[in-house]
Design a protein around this motif. Structure first.
Motif, PDB file in Angstrom:
ATOM      1  N   VAL A 115      15.515 -12.169  -3.586  1.00 18.66           N
ATOM      2  CA  VAL A 115      14.708 -12.490  -4.766  1.00 18.66           C
ATOM      3  C   VAL A 115      13.228 -12.646  -4.451  1.00 18.66           C
ATOM      4  O   VAL A 115      12.421 -12.877  -5.370  1.00 18.66           O
ATOM      5  CB  VAL A 115      15.210 -13.782  -5.443  1.00 18.66           C
ATOM      6  CG1 VAL A 115      16.618 -13.590  -5.992  1.00 18.66           C
ATOM      7  CG2 VAL A 115      15.179 -14.964  -4.468  1.00 18.66           C
ATOM      8  N   LYS A 116      12.813 -12.520  -3.166  1.00 21.53           N
ATOM      9  CA  LYS A 116      11.397 -12.656  -2.856  1.00 21.53           C
ATOM     10  C   LYS A 116      11.064 -11.859  -1.603  1.00 21.53           C
ATOM     11  O   LYS A 116      11.926 -11.602  -0.759  1.00 21.53           O
ATOM     12  CB  LYS A 116      11.003 -14.128  -2.664  1.00 21.53           C
ATOM     13  CG  LYS A 116      11.836 -14.882  -1.633  1.00 21.53           C
ATOM     14  CD  LYS A 116      11.462 -16.358  -1.626  1.00 21.53           C
ATOM     15  CE  LYS A 116      12.362 -17.136  -0.665  1.00 21.53           C
ATOM     16  NZ  LYS A 116      12.022 -18.584  -0.633  1.00 21.53           N
ATOM     17  N   ARG A 117       9.809 -11.463  -1.499  1.00 23.74           N
ATOM     18  CA  ARG A 117       9.330 -10.682  -0.360  1.00 23.74           C
ATOM     19  C   ARG A 117       8.511 -11.596   0.540  1.00 23.74           C
ATOM     20  O   ARG A 117       7.369 -11.947   0.209  1.00 23.74           O
ATOM     21  CB  ARG A 117       8.493  -9.490  -0.844  1.00 23.74           C
ATOM     22  CG  ARG A 117       8.026  -8.580   0.297  1.00 23.74           C
ATOM     23  CD  ARG A 117       7.459  -7.270  -0.244  1.00 23.74           C
ATOM     24  NE  ARG A 117       6.164  -7.411  -0.873  1.00 23.74           N
ATOM     25  CZ  ARG A 117       5.012  -7.243  -0.270  1.00 23.74           C
ATOM     26  NH1 ARG A 117       4.972  -6.946   1.028  1.00 23.74           N
ATOM     27  NH2 ARG A 117       3.872  -7.367  -0.924  1.00 23.74           N
ATOM     28  N   HIS A 137       0.807  -1.218   0.000  1.00 21.69           N
ATOM     29  CA  HIS A 137       0.000   0.000   0.000  1.00 21.69           C
ATOM     30  C   HIS A 137       0.843   1.272   0.000  1.00 21.69           C
ATOM     31  O   HIS A 137       0.411   2.295  -0.557  1.00 21.69           O
ATOM     32  CB  HIS A 137      -0.946   0.005   1.207  1.00 21.69           C
ATOM     33  CG  HIS A 137      -2.151  -0.846   1.007  1.00 21.69           C
ATOM     34  ND1 HIS A 137      -3.339  -0.388   0.474  1.00 21.69           N
ATOM     35  CD2 HIS A 137      -2.349  -2.169   1.256  1.00 21.69           C
ATOM     36  CE1 HIS A 137      -4.205  -1.374   0.403  1.00 21.69           C
ATOM     37  NE2 HIS A 137      -3.642  -2.456   0.877  1.00 21.69           N
ATOM     38  N   LEU A 138       2.020   1.228   0.607  1.00 20.43           N
ATOM     39  CA  LEU A 138       2.821   2.441   0.738  1.00 20.43           C
ATOM     40  C   LEU A 138       3.912   2.558  -0.314  1.00 20.43           C
ATOM     41  O   LEU A 138       4.387   3.668  -0.581  1.00 20.43           O
ATOM     42  CB  LEU A 138       3.452   2.505   2.132  1.00 20.43           C
ATOM     43  CG  LEU A 138       2.464   2.543   3.306  1.00 20.43           C
ATOM     44  CD1 LEU A 138       3.215   2.500   4.634  1.00 20.43           C
ATOM     45  CD2 LEU A 138       1.579   3.788   3.236  1.00 20.43           C
ATOM     46  N   ARG A 139       4.329   1.426  -0.906  1.00 22.34           N
ATOM     47  CA  ARG A 139       5.401   1.461  -1.904  1.00 22.34           C
ATOM     48  C   ARG A 139       5.035   0.588  -3.093  1.00 22.34           C
ATOM     49  O   ARG A 139       5.843  -0.192  -3.599  1.00 22.34           O
ATOM     50  CB  ARG A 139       6.724   1.022  -1.278  1.00 22.34           C
ATOM     51  CG  ARG A 139       7.086   1.850  -0.051  1.00 22.34           C
ATOM     52  CD  ARG A 139       8.485   1.630   0.419  1.00 22.34           C
ATOM     53  NE  ARG A 139       9.469   2.135  -0.511  1.00 22.34           N
ATOM     54  CZ  ARG A 139      10.717   2.489  -0.166  1.00 22.34           C
ATOM     55  NH1 ARG A 139      11.091   2.412   1.099  1.00 22.34           N
ATOM     56  NH2 ARG A 139      11.568   2.904  -1.056  1.00 22.34           N
ATOM     57  N   ARG A 140       3.809   0.744  -3.536  1.00 21.57           N
ATOM     58  CA  ARG A 140       3.273  -0.080  -4.614  1.00 21.57           C
ATOM     59  C   ARG A 140       4.146   0.040  -5.869  1.00 21.57           C
ATOM     60  O   ARG A 140       4.551   1.125  -6.254  1.00 21.57           O
ATOM     61  CB  ARG A 140       1.845   0.359  -4.931  1.00 21.57           C
ATOM     62  CG  ARG A 140       1.075  -0.615  -5.805  1.00 21.57           C
ATOM     63  CD  ARG A 140      -0.385  -0.219  -5.874  1.00 21.57           C
ATOM     64  NE  ARG A 140      -0.996  -0.069  -4.552  1.00 21.57           N
ATOM     65  CZ  ARG A 140      -2.279   0.208  -4.368  1.00 21.57           C
ATOM     66  NH1 ARG A 140      -3.074   0.389  -5.411  1.00 21.57           N
ATOM     67  NH2 ARG A 140      -2.758   0.313  -3.151  1.00 21.57           N
ATOM     68  N   GLY A 141       4.433  -1.087  -6.464  1.00 24.56           N
ATOM     69  CA  GLY A 141       5.269  -1.103  -7.658  1.00 24.56           C
ATOM     70  C   GLY A 141       6.725  -1.405  -7.375  1.00 24.56           C
ATOM     71  O   GLY A 141       7.485  -1.731  -8.293  1.00 24.56           O
ATOM     72  N   GLU A 142       7.151  -1.310  -6.114  1.00 21.58           N
ATOM     73  CA  GLU A 142       8.527  -1.662  -5.748  1.00 21.58           C
ATOM     74  C   GLU A 142       8.547  -3.091  -5.216  1.00 21.58           C
ATOM     75  O   GLU A 142       7.704  -3.462  -4.399  1.00 21.58           O
ATOM     76  CB  GLU A 142       9.049  -0.704  -4.683  1.00 21.58           C
ATOM     77  CG  GLU A 142       9.103   0.750  -5.131  1.00 21.58           C
ATOM     78  CD  GLU A 142       9.672   1.649  -4.039  1.00 21.58           C
ATOM     79  OE1 GLU A 142      10.663   1.253  -3.403  1.00 21.58           O
ATOM     80  OE2 GLU A 142       9.111   2.733  -3.826  1.00 21.58           O
ATOM     81  N   PRO A 143       9.496  -3.914  -5.662  1.00 23.35           N
ATOM     82  CA  PRO A 143       9.460  -5.325  -5.267  1.00 23.35           C
ATOM     83  C   PRO A 143       9.654  -5.552  -3.774  1.00 23.35           C
ATOM     84  O   PRO A 143       9.048  -6.461  -3.209  1.00 23.35           O
ATOM     85  CB  PRO A 143      10.594  -5.958  -6.081  1.00 23.35           C
ATOM     86  CG  PRO A 143      11.477  -4.828  -6.476  1.00 23.35           C
ATOM     87  CD  PRO A 143      10.577  -3.637  -6.634  1.00 23.35           C
ATOM     88  N   LEU A 145      -3.997   3.329   3.735  1.00 22.25           N
ATOM     89  CA  LEU A 145      -3.016   3.287   4.813  1.00 22.25           C
ATOM     90  C   LEU A 145      -2.041   4.445   4.655  1.00 22.25           C
ATOM     91  O   LEU A 145      -1.576   4.733   3.558  1.00 22.25           O
ATOM     92  CB  LEU A 145      -2.265   1.955   4.763  1.00 22.25           C
ATOM     93  CG  LEU A 145      -1.294   1.663   5.914  1.00 22.25           C
ATOM     94  CD1 LEU A 145      -2.048   1.523   7.226  1.00 22.25           C
ATOM     95  CD2 LEU A 145      -0.508   0.384   5.622  1.00 22.25           C
ATOM     96  N   ARG A 146      -1.743   5.108   5.760  1.00 20.92           N
ATOM     97  CA  ARG A 146      -0.840   6.256   5.730  1.00 20.92           C
ATOM     98  C   ARG A 146       0.404   5.961   6.547  1.00 20.92           C
ATOM     99  O   ARG A 146       0.325   5.372   7.612  1.00 20.92           O
ATOM    100  CB  ARG A 146      -1.552   7.499   6.268  1.00 20.92           C
ATOM    101  CG  ARG A 146      -2.773   7.916   5.461  1.00 20.92           C
ATOM    102  CD  ARG A 146      -3.559   8.987   6.170  1.00 20.92           C
ATOM    103  NE  ARG A 146      -2.766  10.199   6.372  1.00 20.92           N
ATOM    104  CZ  ARG A 146      -3.144  11.225   7.127  1.00 20.92           C
ATOM    105  NH1 ARG A 146      -4.300  11.170   7.773  1.00 20.92           N
ATOM    106  NH2 ARG A 146      -2.378  12.294   7.249  1.00 20.92           N
ATOM    107  N   GLY A 147       1.558   6.382   6.043  1.00 19.41           N
ATOM    108  CA  GLY A 147       2.803   6.180   6.756  1.00 19.41           C
ATOM    109  C   GLY A 147       3.942   5.937   5.795  1.00 19.41           C
ATOM    110  O   GLY A 147       3.897   6.338   4.633  1.00 19.41           O
ATOM    111  N   GLU A 148       4.981   5.289   6.286  1.00 22.97           N
ATOM    112  CA  GLU A 148       6.149   4.988   5.469  1.00 22.97           C
ATOM    113  C   GLU A 148       6.756   3.685   5.941  1.00 22.97           C
ATOM    114  O   GLU A 148       6.600   3.285   7.102  1.00 22.97           O
ATOM    115  CB  GLU A 148       7.170   6.129   5.561  1.00 22.97           C
ATOM    116  CG  GLU A 148       7.518   6.535   6.985  1.00 22.97           C
ATOM    117  CD  GLU A 148       8.258   7.858   7.046  1.00 22.97           C
ATOM    118  OE1 GLU A 148       9.362   7.933   6.481  1.00 22.97           O
ATOM    119  OE2 GLU A 148       7.732   8.801   7.675  1.00 22.97           O
ATOM    120  N   ILE A 149       7.453   3.002   5.024  1.00 24.36           N
ATOM    121  CA  ILE A 149       8.085   1.729   5.345  1.00 24.36           C
ATOM    122  C   ILE A 149       9.348   1.610   4.514  1.00 24.36           C
ATOM    123  O   ILE A 149       9.409   2.103   3.380  1.00 24.36           O
ATOM    124  CB  ILE A 149       7.111   0.551   5.082  1.00 24.36           C
ATOM    125  CG1 ILE A 149       7.715  -0.768   5.564  1.00 24.36           C
ATOM    126  CG2 ILE A 149       6.702   0.479   3.617  1.00 24.36           C
ATOM    127  CD1 ILE A 149       6.727  -1.942   5.551  1.00 24.36           C
TER     128      ILE A 149
END
Length: 346
Positions: free
Chosen positions: A292-294, A268-274, A307-311
């Motif tokens: 190689v995996k999350r 939700h906060l860094r959509r598009g980043e693996p 969702l609001r914030g940072e990660i």
């Protein structure tokens, strides 16, 4: 077990990075998740012990002990403590917080090892004037495959006693577990949780390390464990669930948690980043990140969308490597996560 103690020395001045003390304002809560890494490939050892051939057992154990000497947990604990001092999370979920005892002198080998990951980290934090205490822990793995060799693996939840009030805390085992998988080795996963107050807000937090592996049925086992954990968390207050969940986006575990109104903070906060979190080499020697995996997560159910914030991830940049006995090593084979989340208004 719960062991919250009052601070007896002043904490260092707060910094202003992600998770710093001034983030208490505005209903922000900072959390950190870190698989501490036992220091060797335990799955390879279990695989050898599980085969009917006894001739591969001792070589696999000796190889793991050699790797353990190269991955130098005391040095890695100092790196973890530096990161915690910089980020100042309110709560920290730790996986693979191990106690390792090895004494092979009876076999004529000059090998004696005693490592207690939690006690070592607590000492490093205290040396920096940081007041973190263990709110709860739960035993995940007990391994005593041969005389003179024992590993006990825990999950643990740490809280900053300067800023967090613990109402209750516990460690519990899952109803569904693999159990005994090889002679002397029992896998019994669980979770740690606490009801806490931060800045006047009641929050529920839990940390876990779901079962690992890709054998048939294990994805469904992780989903069952995630279901039990999610069902245990209250719905009348903000809840945060974090840890090494050992499965990827789109897995049964991920789909199940998404269906319980928990939000995957990274997505939700860094959509598009693996956002890969696994894994560095077993001896932690790879010069650049080999993720190689999350499979490590922060999930939040706070009654607010979006969702609001940072990660962010930690332990993935070459500059974060530290000096080991033979070469530069990573703090862990997993990336850690630090998240600052905006809670719903009171």
């Amino acid at each position: 077990d719960t062991s919250i103690t009052a601070p007896d020395t002043p904490a260092p001045p707060p910094d202003l990075s992600v998770g710093a003390t001034d983030r208490d304002a505005g209903g922000r809560v900072s959390v950190m998740s870190q698989n501490m890494y036992v220091g060797a490939d335990v799955d390879a050892v279990i695989g050898a012990l599980a085969t009917p051939d006894p001739n591969d057992d001792f070589p696999a154990l000796l190889a793991a002990i050699q790797t353990l000497s190269l991955t130098d947990f005391p040095a890695r604990a100092r790196a973890f403590a530096r990161t915690i001092g910089r980020e100042r999370p309110h709560l920290i979920g730790l996986q693979e917080a191990s106690v390792i005892d090895i004494d092979l002198t009876a076999l004529g080998l000059a090998v004696v090892v005693h490592l207690d990951f939690l006690e070592t980290l607590k000492a490093e934090l205290a040396a920096r004037g940081l007041h973190y205490a263990v709110a709860a822990r739960v035993k995940n793995i007990t391994a005593a495959p041969l005389p003179g060799i024992q590993l006990v693996d825990y999950d643990a939840l740490l809280v900053d006693t300067d800023r967090v009030t613990v109402g209750s805390a516990q460690g519990r085992s899952f109803a569904d577990n693999l159990g005994v998988v090889a002679p002397g080795i029992e896998l019994k996963r669980g979770w740690v949780s606490a009801e806490v107050t931060i800045g006047g807000r009641a929050i529920s937090v839990a940390s876990t390390h779901l079962e690992s592996g890709s054998a048939p049925g294990l994805a469904q086992l992780r989903a069952a464990q995630a279901r039990e954990l999610a069902a245990s968390m209250p719905t009348d207050r903000p809840s945060i669930l974090l840890g090494d969940l050992n499965d990827v986006q789109g897995s049964p575990m991920h789909e199940l948690l998404g269906g319980t109104k928990f939000l995957d903070a990274w997505w939700h906060l860094r959509r598009g980043e693996p956002g890969y979190t696994c894994c560095h080499a077993a001896d932690l020697s790879n010069p650049r990140s080999s993720m190689v995996k999350r499979i490590d997560y922060v999930w939040a159910r706070i009654g607010r969308r979006p969702l609001r914030g940072e990660i962010k991830r930690i332990g993935v940049e070459p500059a974060e490597k530290i000096a080991g006995p033979a070469f530069m090593i990573w703090p862990s084979d997993h990336a850690g996560l630090v998240a600052v989340l905006r809670m719903a208004e009171r």
